[in-house]
Design an enzyme around this catalytic site. Structure first.
Site, short mmCIF file in Angstrom:
data_model
loop_
_atom_site.label_atom_id
_atom_site.label_comp_id
_atom_site.label_asym_id
_atom_site.label_seq_id
_atom_site.Cartn_x
_atom_site.Cartn_y
_atom_site.Cartn_z
NE ARG A 94 -35.12 -57.09 18.06
CZ ARG A 94 -36.06 -57.27 17.14
NH1 ARG A 94 -37.33 -57.00 17.42
NH2 ARG A 94 -35.73 -57.73 15.93
CG ASP A 131 -43.02 -53.78 9.35
OD1 ASP A 131 -43.19 -54.77 8.61
OD2 ASP A 131 -42.44 -53.85 10.45
CE LYS A 164 -45.78 -55.51 15.45
NZ LYS A 164 -45.33 -56.85 14.96
CB SER A 165 -39.09 -54.07 16.85
OG SER A 165 -39.70 -54.22 15.60
NE ARG A 213 -48.39 -56.31 5.75
CZ ARG A 213 -47.63 -56.18 6.81
NH1 ARG A 213 -46.40 -55.71 6.70
NH2 ARG A 213 -48.08 -56.52 8.01
NE ARG A 242 -46.56 -53.45 10.35
CZ ARG A 242 -46.42 -52.82 11.52
NH1 ARG A 242 -47.04 -51.67 11.73
NH2 ARG A 242 -45.69 -53.33 12.48
CE LYS A 288 -42.77 -58.02 6.31
NZ LYS A 288 -41.99 -58.00 7.58
#
Length: 441
Positions: free
Chosen positions: A29, A324, A24-25, A355, A398, A351
């Site tokens: 980008r 994460d 995902k990161s 969490r 998550r 988050k």
């Protein structure tokens, strides 16, 4: 009526191979940085999930052409290093903190006005720690509640931003990346120093695009290009599989008896592999195969099989490398022998949900007394009985996936608001069901 997903217990071990969806990161980008070039960039294994599609929508609104060839493959064509244009409407980051924080950094030095909004969850998440260094560079950004929440507006300054040396109080890849992206257009080099090194995907990708980026210890320095031609996007980017998505199967296969899985094409960037370090310290049987490099990012196939885990202690020094993965590590801990103590995880309170509180609350519903909530962490008592029941994902992808693994490893579980998995792993439940069917054959 609240949607509920029923997770059946795994009757046999998980076996076979899994192709892990794109990181995902890196997917975020790749679209952002490709959109600053003037030549097409072919992106493969893009994560076609809600968060990354928020970035696509924002870049399109800024004048970048994005063409999907298929769900996980696209081409991005920008209009040059200074070719972004003023959006015709408000930019919507959806639920994506990465879209919002990195794009604030990218838009702060642009010569046009822009406004950001997001969904209810993102609008509650603080952005002040990104705005502070950008304001020190001369950016004019105005948000709600003392500049700490959405919506916000970015006003052109009429001049270049100042290159600064910033000592960040937190180890955050999003804060660091926002400052580095703003530094691309600054009048002098910009440096960011962190208390611990956070994930470095932005630095690696900028280097691959021809930008001079240097690291010294906990500091990273970016040197703005003197000429636009120095910014050279590659013709192709292959996004490695997301280790944060692989984590659910690493833990599940470790705690479900008889499991043996091979996870293909997983990114093993050293700033992201804290999950492997902690699981191995707990006694997991995980090995790396077929290691290689693609676009400056390390990849490997991960082999994992069931093992007897034991509790461990870890804290702030490793947290940037696995922040994460705390919810799924909590699942490993509840299945392990002895106590696991997690500290230095205060960031989890801001988050998609709090969490730390969500883990303590929801795990407690199916395993009474198994989790103690600390101010900045958790104490998890392993091997307490886990029974079926109904739990709430709190709209957090998550949490939903971690609770699903907990249910599969125990007596089954019912999860409220399961659709949140679309944020990062839309095919997660399909993959989980495929593993369950394969184990029964």
């Amino acid at each position: 009526m609240t949607e509920v997903k029923k997770i059946a217990p795994a009757l046999c071990g998980w076996t076979g191979e899994i192709d892990i969806p794109g990181d995902k990161s890196i997917s975020h980008r790749s679209v952002m940085l490709a959109g600053l070039g003037s030549t097409p960039v072919h992106i493969k294994n893009f994560l076609h999930a809600a968060d990354c599609l928020s970035t696509v929508g924002v870049m399109r609104a800024l004048g970048t052409r994005v063409d999907f060839l298929k769900e996980d493959e696209l081409t991005v064509t920008g209009r040059g290093f200074r070719g972004l244009s003023e959006p015709a409407s408000i930019l919507d980051a959806g639920n994506s903190g990465t879209t919002l924080r990195l794009m604030i950094g990218l838009l702060a030095p642009q010569p046009f006005f822009s406004v950001f909004t997001g969904d209810a969850s993102l609008s509650r998440r603080p952005i002040g720690r990104v705005l502070r260094p950008l304001s020190a560079m001369g950016a004019r950004i105005y948000g709600r509640s003392d500049n700490n929440n959405l919506p916000l507006s970015i006003v052109p300054t009429g001049r270049k931003l100042n290159g600064i040396t910033y000592d960040s109080p937190v180890a955050s890849a999003q804060v660091k990346s926002a400052v580095l992206l703003a530094g691309l257009y600054a009048d002098a080099p910009t440096s960011v120093t962190e208390p611990f090194v956070s994930r470095d995907h932005t630095e690696r990708m900028l280097t691959g695009f021809g930008i001079r980026v240097e690291r010294t210890g906990r500091s990273v320095h970016i040197f703005p290009p003197e000429h636009e031609e120095e910014y050279r996007p590659p013709e192709e980017i292959t996004v490695p599989g997301d280790i944060s998505s692989a984590a659910y199967f690493l833990v599940g296969a470790s705690i479900i008896a008889g499991s043996r899985l091979l996870l293909k094409n997983v990114g093993v960037n050293p700033t992201r592999t804290g999950i492997l370090d902690i699981l191995n310290e707990m006694g997991a049987h995980i090995s790396q195969r077929n290691e290689r490099t693609s676009g400056g990012e390390r990849m490997a196939d991960l082999s994992v099989e069931a093992a007897d885990l034991h509790g461990v202690r870890f804290g702030a020094d490793i947290m940037p490398r696995l922040i994460d993965e705390i919810p799924i590590l909590a699942v490993a801990a509840i299945s392990a022998e002895g106590d696991t103590v997690i500290t230095g995880a205060g960031e989890l309170r801001v988050k998609e949900t709090d969490r730390l509180h969500a883990i303590a609350t929801e795990f407690g519903k199916v395993s009474q007394g198994s989790v103690e909530e600390l101010e900045d962490g958790l104490v998890i008592h392993g091997k307490r009985p886990v029974h079926g029941g109904q739990v709430d994902s709190h709209g957090d992808h998550r949490m939903a996936m971690s609770l699903a693994v907990l249910g599969a490893a125990a007596g089954g579980i019912d999860i409220e608001d399961p659709s949140s998995v679309n944020i990062s792993y839309p095919s997660f439940f399909t993959q989980l069901e495929r593993l369950s069917k394969a184990s029964e054959e």
